[in-house]
Every structure is written in C-alpha cells, then in structure tokens.
Design a protein around this motif. Structure first.
Motif, short mmCIF file in Angstrom:
data_model
loop_
_atom_site.label_atom_id
_atom_site.label_comp_id
_atom_site.label_asym_id
_atom_site.label_seq_id
_atom_site.Cartn_x
_atom_site.Cartn_y
_atom_site.Cartn_z
N SER A 35 0.83 -1.20 0.00
CA SER A 35 0.00 0.00 0.00
C SER A 35 0.86 1.25 0.00
CB SER A 35 -0.90 0.00 1.23
OG SER A 35 -1.68 1.16 1.29
N TYR A 73 -6.85 6.91 2.71
CA TYR A 73 -7.65 5.69 2.72
C TYR A 73 -8.68 5.79 3.85
CZ TYR A 73 -3.67 4.11 -0.04
OH TYR A 73 -2.68 3.99 -0.98
N THR A 75 -11.28 4.49 5.10
CA THR A 75 -12.17 3.33 5.13
C THR A 75 -13.15 3.39 6.29
OG1 THR A 75 -10.45 2.11 6.34
CG2 THR A 75 -10.51 1.85 3.95
N GLN A 82 -18.90 11.41 2.22
CA GLN A 82 -17.67 11.74 1.50
C GLN A 82 -17.46 13.25 1.31
OE1 GLN A 82 -17.82 10.54 -2.86
NE2 GLN A 82 -19.69 9.56 -2.13
N ASN A 126 -13.06 9.73 -5.38
CA ASN A 126 -13.21 8.72 -4.34
C ASN A 126 -13.56 7.37 -4.95
OD1 ASN A 126 -12.81 10.58 -2.19
ND2 ASN A 126 -14.94 11.24 -2.36
N SER A 129 -15.73 1.28 -1.49
CA SER A 129 -15.60 -0.14 -1.15
C SER A 129 -16.84 -0.51 -0.34
CB SER A 129 -14.32 -0.39 -0.35
OG SER A 129 -14.21 -1.76 0.00
N PHE A 132 -18.47 2.12 2.11
CA PHE A 132 -17.43 2.97 2.67
C PHE A 132 -16.49 3.46 1.56
CE2 PHE A 132 -19.06 0.50 6.12
CZ PHE A 132 -19.03 1.36 7.22
N GLY A 134 -12.97 3.54 0.03
CA GLY A 134 -11.73 2.76 0.07
C GLY A 134 -10.50 3.62 -0.14
N ARG A 135 -10.61 4.57 -1.07
CA ARG A 135 -9.46 5.42 -1.39
C ARG A 135 -9.95 6.77 -1.86
NH1 ARG A 135 -5.79 3.12 -6.04
NH2 ARG A 135 -7.20 4.28 -7.40
#
Length: 257
Positions: A35, A73, A75, A82, A126, A129, A132, A134-135
């Motif tokens: 990562s 990240y 998460t 967001q 964004n 995931s 949520f 994720g990145r």
C-alpha cells in the motif's frame, strides 16, 4: 526549485512533468503490491492534461505554481459522508492561504477564491468499497508565483499577483498537508461527530458570497438568491427572492460572477 523528497515531511514523488498528478498517483497505488502510505504526494512542475471540475483544464506556467495530488484511505467513512473530505481539503488550503493574504473564501463546493477571482481548483476522486470509501485522491492546482494568465479562463489570480511577493511553493505545500493531516486525524478520533460538526461550521463560515442576494443560473435560467446552508452530503440550499428554497447537487447551479 523542487524539494528534496528525503527532507519533505510527507512521502513525496516530485516530477518535472506528467500528464496528470491524479492519474500518476492512481496508477502508483494500483501498481504497487504494498500500500502507498497515506498523504503520499505527487507534485509536477508541469501537467500536460491537468483536470479540473466540469472537465476543464488548469492553466499553470511551468515551475511557477503548485500542482499536486495526495492519497488517503478513509475506510472508516461511509460513502454518504464523502463530502467531509472535500470540506477538510478546501479548509486546509483556505486557512493556509489566509496566512499570506486576506479575502480568501471557498466557492461551493471546493474552489478557493480571492475576492471574485479563482486562486485554486480541487478535484477529489473517491473509490468506494461497499458502503465505505476505500481510497480518496485529491488533485489540486494553486496559483502561487505566476505573473500572467493567457487562457480564456475568466478570473484566475495568483498569490504573487495579489501580494507582489515570490513564495516558496513547497513550504506552502508542506503546511497545507499538515493541516489536512490534523483535520483527518480528528475525523478518526473518539468523538468524530463533534469534529464533523466543527468542520461543517468552519466550512459554512468560509463560503463565498455567504451573505446577501447574488445572481445564479440553473437549467431554468438566471435568478437572485441568498445562501441558506450546505447540507452534510454537499447539497447547496438557496432561497430565492420569492422566499422559495432551491436545492442543488454539484453542477446543477452556477454562480454568475
């Protein structure tokens, strides 16, 4: 002068030129098996195809401005929340630029303005995931030392044009990233709701044209309205001259400058 990655306070990839710093860091994250660390930042002295909101390009003279992207990240953040990432990034830039000049505001959702001129553009991408995030990759262009603008953009301005001074671009970048880090860490604290409310309040107080009637345009034409609020999901709420509330998502309404 480009910074030394070994002494910069965050992981840094400093490029002379790239198509897009957002694209570069996205590929970096996708290609590396391990990562990429949070707040890893890619900068470029020049972008050949830097992207802005609404599909616009960003004019930036080589070696004069800040063109960068960084990764988080988050998460722990639900996708419906967001917009708070947009708030902390825009607040971090707004508050740093205020160290050098006055009259800095945030034009909804996240352009940074000096008076009626644009000094910074932000594009946040964004990846979700499930329910949520994720990145999150934030791509930012800040006009720092540019003396003149030649594109057909209607209202660009640089920090140097405002103050007449030349600036260390990477000192400003490091300070912005530290502000982002502080806000971001607060969101992960034991009391995230309190910090989210604080961020929303600061954002509301920082908004462009937050008082009085101003001209706007939507799909039905031009109108005058006052800003009532921005909801936690980013919806923009106006009240027109007749007292009717109008609610907009991004790209559904434009300021008339």
């Amino acid at each position: 002068m480009m910074p030394c990655p070994d002494t910069f306070p965050f992981p840094l990839v400093a490029l002379e030129e790239t198509i897009s710093t957002n694209q570069y860091i996205s590929q970096l994250c996708n290609n590396l098996q391990e990562s990429v660390e949070e707040l890893t930042t890619v900068t470029a002295e020049f972008q050949t195809s830097g992207k802005g909101q609404r599909g616009n390009t960003w004019e930036a003279e080589e070696g004069k401005n800040l063109l960068f992207s960084f990764v988080l990240y988050p998460t722990f953040l639900e996708a419906r929340r967001q917009f708070i990432l947009s708030q902390i990034v825009s607040l971090s830039i707004k508050e740093e630029l205020e160290m050098w000049t006055g009259d800095i505001t945030i034009k909804w959702p996240n352009d940074i303005y000096w008076k009626n001129k644009k000094i910074c553009g932000i594009l946040i991408e964004n990846d979700l995931s499930g329910h949520f995030i994720g990145r999150s990759i934030s791509g930012i262009g800040i006009n720092i030392n540019q003396d003149e603008f030649h594109s057909d953009a209607p209202n660009p301005v640089s920090l140097k044009q405002i103050t007449g001074r030349e600036y260390d671009r990477y000192e400003i970048l490091a300070r912005i990233l530290k502000r982002v880090q502080t806000y971001y860490n607060c969101l992960q604290s034991e009391d995230p709701d309190t910090y989210s409310a604080l961020i929303a309040t600061r954002y509301a107080r920082s908004l462009f044209r937050r008082r009085g009637l101003h001209p706007y345009e939507d799909a039905n034409g031009k109108f005058l309205a006052r800003l009532l609020r921005v909801e936690n999901d980013g919806r923009f709420i106006l009240e027109d001259e007749s007292g009717k509330e109008r609610e907009y998502l991004f790209k559904e309404v434009q300021y008339i400058l």
